[in-house]
Design an enzyme around this catalytic site. Structure first.
Site, PDB file in Angstrom:
ATOM      1  N   SER A  52     -33.249   0.837   3.252  1.00  0.00           N
ATOM      2  CA  SER A  52     -31.894   1.328   3.025  1.00  0.00           C
ATOM      3  C   SER A  52     -30.930   0.725   4.064  1.00  0.00           C
ATOM      4  O   SER A  52     -30.882  -0.495   4.205  1.00  0.00           O
ATOM      5  CB  SER A  52     -31.901   2.854   3.048  1.00  0.00           C
ATOM      6  OG  SER A  52     -30.707   3.375   2.530  1.00  0.00           O
ATOM      7  N   HIS A  91     -35.221   5.734  -4.752  1.00  0.00           N
ATOM      8  CA  HIS A  91     -34.645   4.936  -3.672  1.00  0.00           C
ATOM      9  C   HIS A  91     -35.764   4.242  -2.910  1.00  0.00           C
ATOM     10  O   HIS A  91     -36.526   4.877  -2.178  1.00  0.00           O
ATOM     11  CB  HIS A  91     -33.857   5.856  -2.748  1.00  0.00           C
ATOM     12  CG  HIS A  91     -33.134   5.149  -1.652  1.00  0.00           C
ATOM     13  ND1 HIS A  91     -32.387   4.014  -1.862  1.00  0.00           N
ATOM     14  CD2 HIS A  91     -33.031   5.425  -0.323  1.00  0.00           C
ATOM     15  CE1 HIS A  91     -31.856   3.626  -0.718  1.00  0.00           C
ATOM     16  NE2 HIS A  91     -32.240   4.447   0.225  1.00  0.00           N
ATOM     17  N   ASP A  94     -32.734   2.202  -8.479  1.00  0.00           N
ATOM     18  CA  ASP A  94     -32.331   2.789  -7.193  1.00  0.00           C
ATOM     19  C   ASP A  94     -30.916   3.358  -7.298  1.00  0.00           C
ATOM     20  O   ASP A  94     -29.972   2.644  -7.612  1.00  0.00           O
ATOM     21  CB  ASP A  94     -32.371   1.706  -6.101  1.00  0.00           C
ATOM     22  CG  ASP A  94     -32.361   2.292  -4.699  1.00  0.00           C
ATOM     23  OD1 ASP A  94     -31.551   3.198  -4.440  1.00  0.00           O
ATOM     24  OD2 ASP A  94     -33.159   1.824  -3.865  1.00  0.00           O
TER      25      ASP A  94
END
Length: 516
Positions: free
Chosen positions: A229, A485, A455
Site C-alpha cells: 500500500s 487490498h 483492489d
C-alpha cells in the site's frame, strides 16, 4: 473525516487492529547527535507491550522455529537537512531467520502502509504469513517517524476524536459545511500545538532516508524490502533516492505515483465502488438467499437508504456512541478492504436494518484505530501529518463543492464523503512537498510490482503506472485477478510463488505475468 482516501490504504494495519490483540512496542526519542549514526549498535531486547499510540494490546507471541520477537530503537536525525542536529528514536522489531546462517540473505524490511500504520505492531500480527521468507531473511519492520513510538505526532485527545469521527462528512447545508470546516481547523490546530516540532520532519523522503540508515545499521549492503500500500510509495521514493542500494524488492497493493491528492481520492472512490459492486454481486449469487437484498442493485439501494436514514436519525451503536451516517460509511469501507471481511459486512448491515449498529461501529473503530477501552492509536494524526507533508495541493471548500458531481458519479455511495476529505490539509501548518512523488530509479535492481484487479484502496491501474515510473528494466509488473487490498496476503499460490521466488532465489518473473 473518512480516512481511506488520504490513507493510501493501511488495510493490513487495520486488519491487525481488528483481528489481533498481540502486538509490540519499544522506546522513546533521544536527542543530541555526537556520533556516527551509521556505526550505532542496536540493543535488541524482548518486546514490551505496545503503548497506546501503537494501538495497545499485549506483547507479540513467538513464531515457530524459535521465532522470538525482539525490539530496539535506532537513532536518526530529527531533520535530515541537519544530520548533526537532534535525533529521534525509530522503533524497530525483528525476528531472526529460521534457516541456516550460510543461507541467510540479510534483513527483509516491511512497511505495511498508511501512512501512519505501526510496523512494530503489524508485522507480528501477520508473521505466520511470511514464515517461508524467514528461511533466508531476518524479518524486520518499524514505526516510521511520526508513528507509534517513533516521535509520534499527537493531535486531539480521545474524547475529541470520538466527536471528530461522529461528525457529518456529507454536509447538506451551510451550517453543516461550516461545522465540517471548523472541525478540520480544530484538528489541524491541535496537531500544530501538540506536535509542531515534528510536523516539518515526517515526509516520506525523510522516512526513506531513515530506511537507508536502517539498512546500514542492520549490516546490509543492499535494502531488501517488502512494501504494501503506502509502503509501495515509500519504497519507490527510496529507490529514487538510493537506486544503487536497492536489493530484492516487492511492491504489493501499489499506489499510483503519478496522481496528486485529488486524483488519488477520486481513484479510491471508483475502487471502493467497484468493491461494493463485487460484494453485492457475491452475496446475491450464493446458493442461499442473500439476507441483505434480492439483487446486487437491491443490496446497494438498501445500503444507500440506510445511510440516508442515518443522516437524519442515528441508531444505537456502542454505548454511549450512536451509529451515524459517517461511522456507518467508515465501517462499510473498512469491510471492503478484504473479502475475508465481507461476512462481517453482511452481518453488520443485517443488524443495522434492525436498529443495531454495533458491528458497523466496530468496523469503523478498527479503521480509525480505536481500542475497546476508548483509546485511539495515533494512526489518524500520523496519516494526516505525513500526507500533508508530502502533498502540495490545498483544496478550499468551494473547490471541493464544485467537484462533488464528479465524485458522486465515480461512487454514488462513497464519492461525496471522500471528496470532502480533501479538506484535511487545507489549514495545515507545513507546506506540502510536491504534486506527487518522484519514483524514477534508473540503475536500480528489478522491483516486482504486484497489482490486484479488485483492489478498492489502491486501484489496479496504479501498478502499471508505478512500473512505468520506476523506469525501463526496473519495474516488473505482475497481475493478480482477485479481490481485496493486496495480493500476497490472499494466499494465492501463483502470487506467493512469484514473490517468494524473487525474494528467496532472485528469480524475476516475466513482466506481464497474470495470476488468478
Amino acid at each position: 473525516m473518512p480516512k481511506p482516501p488520504r490513507m493510501r490504504a493501511a488495510a493490513l494495519t487495520a486488519v491487525a487492529l481488528l483481528l489481533s490483540s498481540l502486538l509490540a512496542g519499544c522506546s522513546d526519542d533521544d536527542s543530541g547527535n555526537d556520533e556516527d549514526l551509521t556505526a550505532q549498535e542496536l540493543d535488541w531486547k524482548a518486546c514490551p507491550a505496545p503503548d497506546q499510540a501503537q494501538g495497545g494490546g499485549g506483547s507479540p507471541s513467538p513464531l515457530p522455529a524459535d521465532g522470538t520477537w525482539e525490539c530496539a530503537t535506532m537513532k536518526a536525525p530529527r531533520d535530515w537537512d541537519d544530520p548533526e542536529g537532534d535525533t529521534i528514536g525509530i522503533d524497530l522489531i525483528r525476528v531472526k531467520s529460521s534457516g541456516a546462517e550460510n543461507r541467510r540473505i540479510g534483513s527483509l524490511i516491511f512497511n505495511f502502509g498508511g501512512p501512519g500504520g505501526s510496523g512494530v505492531t503489524t508485522l507480528p500480527a501477520f508473521g505466520d504469513l511470511y514464515e517461508k521468507l524467514r528461511t533466508r531473511y531476518d524479518l524486520v519492520s518499524f514505526d516510521p517517524r511520526g508513528v507509534g513510538r517513533s516521535a509520534p505526532v499527537l493531535c486531539e485527545d480521545d474524547q475529541q476524536l470520538d466527536a471528530y469521527f461522529q461528525q457529518d462528512t456529507t454536509p447538506d447545508d451551510t451550517a453543516e459545511k461550516t461545522e465540517l470546516v471548523d472541525s478540520t481547523k480544530r484538528f489541524n490546530a491541535a496537531c500544530e500545538k501538540n506536535s509542531g516540532e515534528m510536523l516539518p520532519h515526517v515526509a516520506t523522503t525523510e522516512a526513506a532516508r531513515d530506511m537507508d540508515l536502517m539498512r546500514q545499521v542492520l549490516g546490509d549492503d543492499k535494502l531488501h524490502y517488502f512494501g504494501i500500500s503506502y509502503g509501495t510509495e515509500l519504497g519507490g521514493v527510496y529507490a529514487h533516492l538510493f537506486p544503487k542500494k536497492v536489493g530484492r524488492a516487492v511492491f504489493d497493493a501499489v499506489v499510483d505515483p503519478t496522481q496528486n491528492a485529488e486524483q488519488g481520492t477520486l481513484g479510491q472512490a471508483e475502487g471502493f465502488q467497484l468493491a461494493l459492486d463485487n460484494f453485492a454481486a457475491d452475496c446475491t449469487s450464493q446458493v442461499e438467499d442473500c439476507p441483505i437484498g434480492d439483487t446486487a442493485q437491491d443490496v446497494k439501494d438498501r445500503i444507500a437508504k440506510l445511510l440516508k436514514d442515518l443522516d437524519r436519525k442515528p441508531i444505537e451503536g456502542i454505548f454511549p456512541r450512536q451509529l451515524t451516517e459517517s461511522a456507518a460509511t467508515n465501517g462499510i469501507l473498512q469491510a471492503l478492504y478484504s473479502k475475508d471481511f465481507w461476512p462481517y459486512l453482511t452481518q453488520g448491515l443485517e443488524e443495522a436494518y434492525d436498529g443495531n449498529g454495533m458491528t458497523l461501529m466496530l468496523l469503523s473503530d478498527s479503521l480509525n484505530g480505536r481500542s475497546d477501552n476508548g483509546e485511539y492509536s495515533n494512526i489518524t494524526a500520523a496519516n494526516i501529518s505525513i500526507n500533508c507533508a508530502d502533498d502540495k495541493p490545498r483544496y478550499t471548500p468551494e473547490y471541493v463543492e464544485g467537484k462533488l458531481p464528479v465524485f458522486r458519479s465515480a461512487s454514488p455511495l462513497f464519492g461525496e464523503a471522500l471528496a470532502w476529505s480533501m479538506l484535511s490539509c487545507t489549514d495545515w501548518a507545513v507546506e506540502g512537498a510536491a504534486e506527487h512523488p518522484d519514483v524514477s530509479a534508473p540503475g536500480s535492481a528489478p522491483i516486482l510490482v504486484v497489482g490486484n484487479t479488485g483492489d478498492p484502496a489502491t486501484p489496479y491501474e496504479g501498478a502499471q503506472k508505478m512500473a512505468q515510473a520506476l523506469g525501463k528494466g526496473v519495474g516488473v509488473e505482475l497481475t493478480y485477478k482477485g479481490q481485496g487490498h493486496g495480493a500476497y496476503d490472499s494466499k494465492n499460490k501463483c502470487v506467493q510463488d512469484a514473490v517468494n521466488g524473487y525474494l528467496l532465489d532472485g528469480r524475476v518473473p516475466k513482466a506481464g505475468t497474470v495470476c488468478s
